[in-house]
Design a protein around this motif. Structure first.
Motif, short mmCIF file in Angstrom:
data_model
loop_
_atom_site.label_atom_id
_atom_site.label_comp_id
_atom_site.label_asym_id
_atom_site.label_seq_id
_atom_site.Cartn_x
_atom_site.Cartn_y
_atom_site.Cartn_z
N ALA A 109 0.83 -1.21 0.00
CA ALA A 109 0.00 0.00 0.00
C ALA A 109 0.86 1.26 0.00
CB ALA A 109 -0.92 -0.01 1.22
N GLU A 110 1.97 1.23 0.73
CA GLU A 110 2.86 2.39 0.79
C GLU A 110 3.51 2.66 -0.57
OE1 GLU A 110 4.51 5.62 2.90
OE2 GLU A 110 2.96 4.17 3.47
N VAL A 111 3.91 1.59 -1.26
CA VAL A 111 4.49 1.75 -2.59
C VAL A 111 3.46 2.33 -3.55
CG1 VAL A 111 5.36 0.49 -4.61
CG2 VAL A 111 6.26 -0.03 -2.33
N ALA A 112 2.25 1.82 -3.51
CA ALA A 112 1.20 2.27 -4.43
C ALA A 112 0.86 3.75 -4.23
CB ALA A 112 -0.06 1.43 -4.25
N ALA A 113 0.99 4.23 -3.01
CA ALA A 113 0.63 5.62 -2.70
C ALA A 113 1.82 6.56 -2.67
CB ALA A 113 -0.09 5.67 -1.35
N CYS A 114 3.02 6.08 -2.97
CA CYS A 114 4.24 6.88 -2.80
C CYS A 114 4.26 8.11 -3.71
CB CYS A 114 5.46 6.01 -3.07
SG CYS A 114 7.02 6.90 -2.86
N THR A 115 4.61 9.24 -3.13
CA THR A 115 4.81 10.49 -3.89
C THR A 115 6.14 11.13 -3.48
OG1 THR A 115 3.54 11.73 -2.22
CG2 THR A 115 2.33 10.90 -4.14
N LYS A 125 1.25 3.06 -13.27
CA LYS A 125 1.11 2.18 -12.11
C LYS A 125 2.47 2.01 -11.45
CE LYS A 125 -2.71 -0.67 -13.88
NZ LYS A 125 -3.13 -2.05 -14.24
N THR A 126 2.45 1.81 -10.15
CA THR A 126 3.67 1.40 -9.48
C THR A 126 3.89 -0.09 -9.74
OG1 THR A 126 2.44 0.96 -7.43
CG2 THR A 126 3.49 3.13 -7.65
#
Length: 286
Positions: A109-115, A125-126
């Motif tokens: 989840a952290e990777v998918a939301a990383c900015t 997509k990540t």
């Protein structure tokens, strides 16, 4: 794996054997078509020596030299190259410390939301990774390409097909016993080289993934993957053929499949690297 399937895979990789079966020989030598000359496989002892220098003891419990020590050459054997991973940042890094505490779902989840860097603005997509999270064999690549960015999975283009064929040649696959990931989780625009700050900001994700997977061998392909894992800048050619170390885990360095598509003669060298990784894993289990 059956002999027939293995021969098909090796032929696809351009590593088919150069011998002729005895039953195919005829009384008339002219009737046998000439076989292309391909370099013979390296002696297994050469690969065994490099691995045993790291894993196998050189003496028996009674103090006598082991069998491997007796057959090793007189010069100093290959040793693990102990390097420290690239530093994520100077001083306290709360973000890296927080990532180091995440479990697998939270890390995804952290990777998918990383900015954390500007790559988040151009990605589709990540690319977290694919395979068995408890695999004993880990493949670490560099950065996603265009197709990976669209699908959210690493190594799905032509380079991915070559990687799958390479892994299959040693009875490995992303579906069964390998996990595959990239050093960067987002695609750099126009497939440019990753910037140092991008590698540094993404490194905590990589380190936490490896810590959770707990692989027994890491197969690192491409110089940016190697740079992040080993904390040093050097050519792939200079790092091949010897075992390296990432926090206690053996690392085998090889060429990236995308490079091999452009430099076909080096496919045989990559085959040697696969054999070393496979033998390392076998000896690590013993």
């Amino acid at each position: 794996m059956s002999d027939g399937r293995r021969e098909l895979i090796l032929e696809e990789l351009g590593l088919a054997p150069c011998w002729v079966r005895r039953e195919l020989l005829t009384a008339d030598p002219a009737a046998v078509e000439p076989t292309p000359v391909i370099a013979a496989p390296p002696p297994s002892a050469a690969i065994d020596a490099a691995i045993d220098a790291v894993i196998a003891p050189t003496q028996t419990p009674g103090g006598r030299p082991s069998r491997m020590a007796q057959i090793m050459p007189a010069e100093k054997p290959a040793e693990v190259q102990s390097e420290q991973p690239v530093a994520v940042a100077t001083g306290p890094d709360k973000r890296a410390l927080a990532i180091a505490q995440l479990d697998w779902p939270a890390l995804q989840a952290e990777v998918a939301a990383c900015t954390a860097c500007s790559l988040c603005k151009s990605r589709s997509k990540t690319v977290f990774g694919v395979g068995k999270p408890d695999a004993d064999w880990l493949v670490v690549g560099e950065a996603p390409g265009a197709e990976e960015d669209r699908q959210g999975e690493p190594f799905v283009g032509q380079a991915g097909k070559l990687l799958d064929a390479m892994l299959a040649s040693v009875d490995r696959s992303r579906q069964e016993n390998v996990f595959i990931l990239n050093t960067l989780k987002c695609r750099p625009p126009q497939n440019r080289n990753p910037h140092p700050d991008e590698l540094a900001l993404c490194a905590p994700f990589l380190h936490r993934q490896i810590e959770l997977i707990k692989p027994k061998v890491i197969f690192a392909v491409g110089r940016f993957a190697v740079q992040t894992l080993l904390g040093r800048e050097a050519s792939i050619a200079s790092l091949r053929g010897k075992l390296h170390d990432y926090r206690g885990t053996p690392v085998v360095v090889s060429y990236h499949p995308a490079y091999l598509l452009r430099n076909m003669p080096d496919k045989y060298k990559a085959w040697q690297d696969l054999l070393m990784a496979n033998k390392t894993l076998e000896k690590h289990k013993d």
